[in-house]
Motif scaffolding. Structure first.
Motif, short mmCIF file in Angstrom:
data_model
loop_
_atom_site.label_atom_id
_atom_site.label_comp_id
_atom_site.label_asym_id
_atom_site.label_seq_id
_atom_site.Cartn_x
_atom_site.Cartn_y
_atom_site.Cartn_z
N ARG A 1 0.84 -1.20 0.00
CA ARG A 1 0.00 0.00 0.00
C ARG A 1 0.88 1.25 0.00
NH1 ARG A 1 -3.40 -2.06 4.62
NH2 ARG A 1 -4.97 -3.30 3.55
N GLN A 2 0.37 2.30 -0.63
CA GLN A 2 1.08 3.57 -0.55
C GLN A 2 0.92 4.16 0.85
OE1 GLN A 2 -1.00 5.08 -4.15
NE2 GLN A 2 0.95 6.11 -4.55
N LEU A 3 1.85 5.05 1.21
CA LEU A 3 1.80 5.66 2.53
C LEU A 3 1.40 7.13 2.42
CD1 LEU A 3 5.04 4.56 4.41
CD2 LEU A 3 2.69 4.10 5.12
N LEU A 4 0.37 7.50 3.17
CA LEU A 4 -0.02 8.90 3.24
C LEU A 4 0.24 9.36 4.68
CD1 LEU A 4 -1.36 11.27 1.73
CD2 LEU A 4 -3.58 10.35 2.40
N ILE A 5 1.21 10.27 4.83
CA ILE A 5 1.65 10.65 6.18
C ILE A 5 1.27 12.09 6.47
CG2 ILE A 5 3.65 10.88 7.72
CD1 ILE A 5 5.06 8.77 5.96
N PHE A 6 0.52 12.29 7.54
CA PHE A 6 0.12 13.66 7.94
C PHE A 6 1.01 14.14 9.07
CE2 PHE A 6 -3.57 12.13 5.74
CZ PHE A 6 -4.12 13.26 5.14
N VAL A 7 1.51 15.37 8.94
CA VAL A 7 2.31 15.99 9.99
C VAL A 7 1.74 17.39 10.28
CG1 VAL A 7 4.45 14.74 9.47
CG2 VAL A 7 3.95 16.87 8.27
N PRO A 8 2.03 17.94 11.47
CA PRO A 8 1.40 19.22 11.83
C PRO A 8 1.86 20.44 11.02
CG PRO A 8 2.19 18.07 13.80
CD PRO A 8 2.74 17.34 12.62
N THR A 9 3.13 20.52 10.66
CA THR A 9 3.63 21.76 10.04
C THR A 9 4.42 21.48 8.75
OG1 THR A 9 5.74 21.74 11.19
CG2 THR A 9 3.91 22.83 12.31
N LEU B 1 -4.46 17.88 2.78
CA LEU B 1 -5.04 16.71 2.09
C LEU B 1 -6.04 15.97 2.96
CD1 LEU B 1 -2.21 15.14 -0.08
CD2 LEU B 1 -3.87 16.89 -0.64
N GLU B 2 -6.51 16.61 4.04
CA GLU B 2 -7.40 15.89 4.96
C GLU B 2 -8.73 15.55 4.32
OE1 GLU B 2 -7.85 18.76 8.15
OE2 GLU B 2 -9.95 19.03 7.64
N ARG B 3 -9.15 16.35 3.32
CA ARG B 3 -10.45 16.06 2.73
C ARG B 3 -10.44 16.26 1.21
NH1 ARG B 3 -14.67 18.84 5.56
NH2 ARG B 3 -13.51 19.28 7.43
N GLY B 4 -11.49 15.71 0.59
CA GLY B 4 -11.66 15.95 -0.85
C GLY B 4 -10.89 15.00 -1.73
N VAL B 5 -9.66 14.65 -1.36
CA VAL B 5 -8.87 13.80 -2.25
C VAL B 5 -9.06 12.32 -1.93
CG1 VAL B 5 -7.08 15.43 -2.87
CG2 VAL B 5 -6.90 14.17 -0.74
N THR B 6 -9.06 11.52 -2.95
CA THR B 6 -9.23 10.08 -2.76
C THR B 6 -8.10 9.32 -3.43
OG1 THR B 6 -11.40 10.68 -3.58
CG2 THR B 6 -11.20 8.53 -2.57
#
Ligand SMILES: [Zn+2]
Ligand SMILES: [Zn+2]
Ligand SMILES: [Zn+2]
Lengths: 227, 479
Positions: B350-358, B407-412
């Motif tokens: 699976r691809q990795l989608l990583i969220f960070v604060p800044t 990228l928290e919303r809208g993108v799939t």
């Protein structure tokens, strides 16, 4: 207090690094303040363009070589560099018409005027706008700058041609008819005021009329030096 | 009504009574182009320079009752109010040399001052009635069908609001089709407003293929045609500032999303763009407390869609403590807890989608991971290559994408594991975390991507996010 430029609340955090920088009654925030770039030395002694070396820049050399333009403009003093932040602010002020934005430069405008011209008894003359532009915009940006300076202002110039500089070459522009008209004679040295110094053509056209009309010397003051 | 009270009312509620009603019977302008002009001008509040008429025709129209002249700024005992954007903040008004007060809040749309006017066109436009406009042949799931029926009935009745609370990946666009099919059969005018321009661009072709005979226009900051003269308008919320009493059906996508809930002028404009008799359909996966309160008091009808269109439950985030996250990052390393998880992960393809604060975190994390994952990149809000990078990630040219909350919303993306680093950070509120978790498991081929919150101490937002996801999954099983 809200920042005049970005509308965020201004936090007064006095640290050693900002203790002396923005004025204490700041109307813009620290982050907007640091985006503004004051013109630093060394610069062209005539037009205030920042330069690595030399006394007079190539453009001014060209003006001074031309007999009909030599000495017409003593010198230009500008306050800020035309960086991205400044372009953005000037666009909102002048083209979008957010008149009050000029207030954010009040302190620097007064300071730079003091530094260069406080010893002289000058008459401030703003570069005029055409009727059409004036009614569209609701204010003359040059007059807005002049009004912040503590010196007498007189609108002795009027515009007979519109502002559009079109796509003429420099030579054509320089030698075209003067876009201004002098409304009354002047006897005092004059400080022309405008928002931008780009090629210096506009200011020299105005200066020429003023000298012919009696001004012993003509200087200019602009908010920014572009190019 | 008491004068003092009405003054309060002006201060605290939206008042659009200054918009004139449309005329039942009026002689249309004698111009042969009048149909085109009417479609452009109806339901709008325009400046003089936005109206494509020469002075003579303009004055002619103004002197008839076809065009209402409306002062742009209201003066009240408590200050000023801009009718175009609803601004009432004192610091967002200033005066010109002649003393005229202007609004600084909406100045990017052309300055308006006390001396200027908004023009409203009063001729009612008859929009075409399309019978059987919807050409979509898909089948709705039971959960979708349930919501779809409610939407259709709201559109049919009009004069009401409906909140559609649908989990991420519920397939909300398709749920709108039957209702819109009815709206177009009744000759109604429709607007779908969404906070983001990329969503407008993504939705336009989908609606055009579902409703091939209905005129549809997309309006956003960069769109070429900003005339907004179509029967169906898909627009960013900002574009609504030009409309007034225009739409019979107003769908507001992601009503909880920034900038909609932060910028007060946008709800003002969205409300104004709808006609008094309009059906307002709000779509959200994560309602704000204001709407939850209204739902609890039964003031806002709601329909839940707790199940994804593919029928699988939402992935539930796992918490992993990484107390040393900040400390190790300072030394340009990742916490051993994160490294351990990366080594042991269940489905490494699976691809990795990583969220960070800044943004700074995104840069550092990308640098660190580049040693072990060569095809990795980062994006943030003002990244000029943002849309290209997202496209490349979608094409699987990148194995991993490190992002801020943009990228928290809208993108799939069809098949990703979603990681949040420092998930206790204040940028990750409950809604953001639910949206982020909703990026995983979107495809029926891989419905259970993992979602891991690496944290330095659990926050209420994290706990509440998981609770809400569990609650929705429980509801979803019952459908
Ligand atoms: Zn600021
Ligand atoms: Zn020079
Ligand atoms: Zn406004």
């Amino acid at each position: 207090m809200r920042c005049l430029n970005c509308h965020e609340i201004i936090l007064h955090q006095v640290t050693w690094s900002n203790l002396f920088s923005p004025p204490s009654d700041a109307i813009i925030c620290e982050s907007c303040f640091t985006q503004l770039e004051r013109i630093s030395m060394p610069q062209c002694s005539i037009c205030a363009r920042p330069m690595a070396r030399g006394k007079i820049c190539k453009d001014c050399e060209r003006w001074e070589r031309d007999e009909s333009w030599r000495g017409i403009l003593e010198k230009n003093v500008a306050v800020f560099n035309y960086n991205e932040a400044m372009k953005n602010i000037v666009a909102r002020w002048k083209y979008r018409g957010d008149y009050i934005l000029i207030e954010m430069f009040k302190y620097e405008i007064q300071e730079v005027f003091q530094l260069h011209f406080s010893q002289q008894d000058l008459l401030l003359v703003p570069i005029p706008l055409s009727q059409e532009r004036m009614s569209e915009r609701g204010f003359n940006q040059a007059l807005a700058i002049a009004a912040l300076i503590k010196a007498p202002v007189r609108e002795v110039l009027t515009r007979i041609h519109g502002e559009k500089q079109s796509k003429k070459s420099r030579k054509e522009r320089v030698n075209t008819e003067n876009p201004f008209q002098l409304l009354e004679q002047v006897s005092k040295p004059v400080l022309l005021v405008d928002d931008l110094y780009t090629t210096g053509t506009t200011l020299r056209h105005a200066a020429k009329l003023l000298k012919e009309g009696g001004a012993p010397a003509v200087y200019s003051f602009t908010l920014v030096r572009s190019g | 009504m008491n004068k003092k009270f009405s003054c309060f009312q002006e201060l605290f509620s939206y008042d659009y009574s200054w918009i004139p009603s449309t005329l039942e019977k009026a002689t249309p302008p004698p111009d042969p182009l009048h149909d085109h002009l009417s479609a452009f001008m109806t339901g709008k509040l325009l400046l003089r320079n936005e109206i494509p008429l020469d002075d003579e025709s303009f004055q002619q129209m103004e002197s008839s009752d076809l065009l209402a002249t409306i002062p742009a700024i209201e003066k009240h005992p408590w200050g000023y109010k801009c009718r175009r954007c609803g601004n009432r903040k004192g610091h967002l008004f200033a005066s010109l040399p002649d003393g005229a007060v202007y609004c600084r809040n909406c100045i990017m749309m052309g300055r308006i001052s006390e001396k200027e006017h908004l023009y409203a066109y009063r001729l009612d436009v008859q929009w075409p009635k399309h019978i059987g406009a919807c050409q979509w042949n898909g089948v709705l799931t039971t959960a979708q069908q349930h919501a779809s029926n409610q939407i259709l009935s709201a559109i049919d009745k009009g004069s009401l609001r409906l909140l559609v609370w649908a989990v991420c990946g519920a397939g909300k666009t398709e749920m709108l089709f039957p209702g819109l099919n009815l709206a177009f059969a009744q000759g109604k005018r429709v607007c779908l407003a969404t906070p983001r321009a990329d969503v407008v661009q993504e939705l336009l072709p989908r609606f055009r293929s579902a409703f091939p005979h209905v005129e549809i226009q997309a309006l956003h900051g960069a769109s070429n045609d900003k005339s907004g003269s179509a029967q169906f308008i898909i627009a960013t919320t900002h574009q609504l500032l030009r409309f007034g009493r225009a739409f019979d059906v107003m769908v507001i996508d992601e009503i909880d999303a920034f900038p909609f809930h932060k910028d007060k002028s946008l709800p003002y404009a969205a409300d104004r763009a709808a006609r008094k008799t309009a059906a307002l359909i709000y779509l959200t996966a994560t309602p704000r407390p204001k709407h939850e309160r209204e739902i609890a008091r039964k003031r806002l009808p709601v329909v839940f869609v707790p199940r994804r269109f593919h029928g699988h439950p939402l992935p539930v985030p796992q918490f992993i403590t990484a107390f040393d996250f900040r400390k190790t990052l300072k030394h340009r390393e990742l916490s051993p807890k994160i490294l351990h998880w990366l080594r042991k992960r269940v489905k490494a393809d699976r691809q990795l989608l990583i969220f960070v604060p800044t943004i700074e975190d995104a840069v550092i994390v990308t640098e660190i991971l580049a040693d072990s994952i060569p095809s990795i990149t980062s994006v943030h809000a003002s990244d000029p290559e943002r849309s290209q990078k997202i496209q490349f990630f979608r094409n699987k040219s990148y194995e991993a994408l490190v992002t801020t909350t943009i990228l928290e919303r809208g993108v799939t993306f069809p098949s990703v594991d979603v990681l949040v680093f420092d998930s206790g950070h204040q940028v990750f509120d409950q809604a953001a975390l639910i949206q982020i978790a909703g990026r995983a498991g979107r495809s029926p081929d891989d419905p259970d991507g993992e979602v891991i919150f690496f944290h330095q101490g659990k926050t209420e937002a994290m706990v509440k996010a998981v609770e809400t996801i569990r609650k929705m999954n429980k509801l979803g099983r019952r459908v």
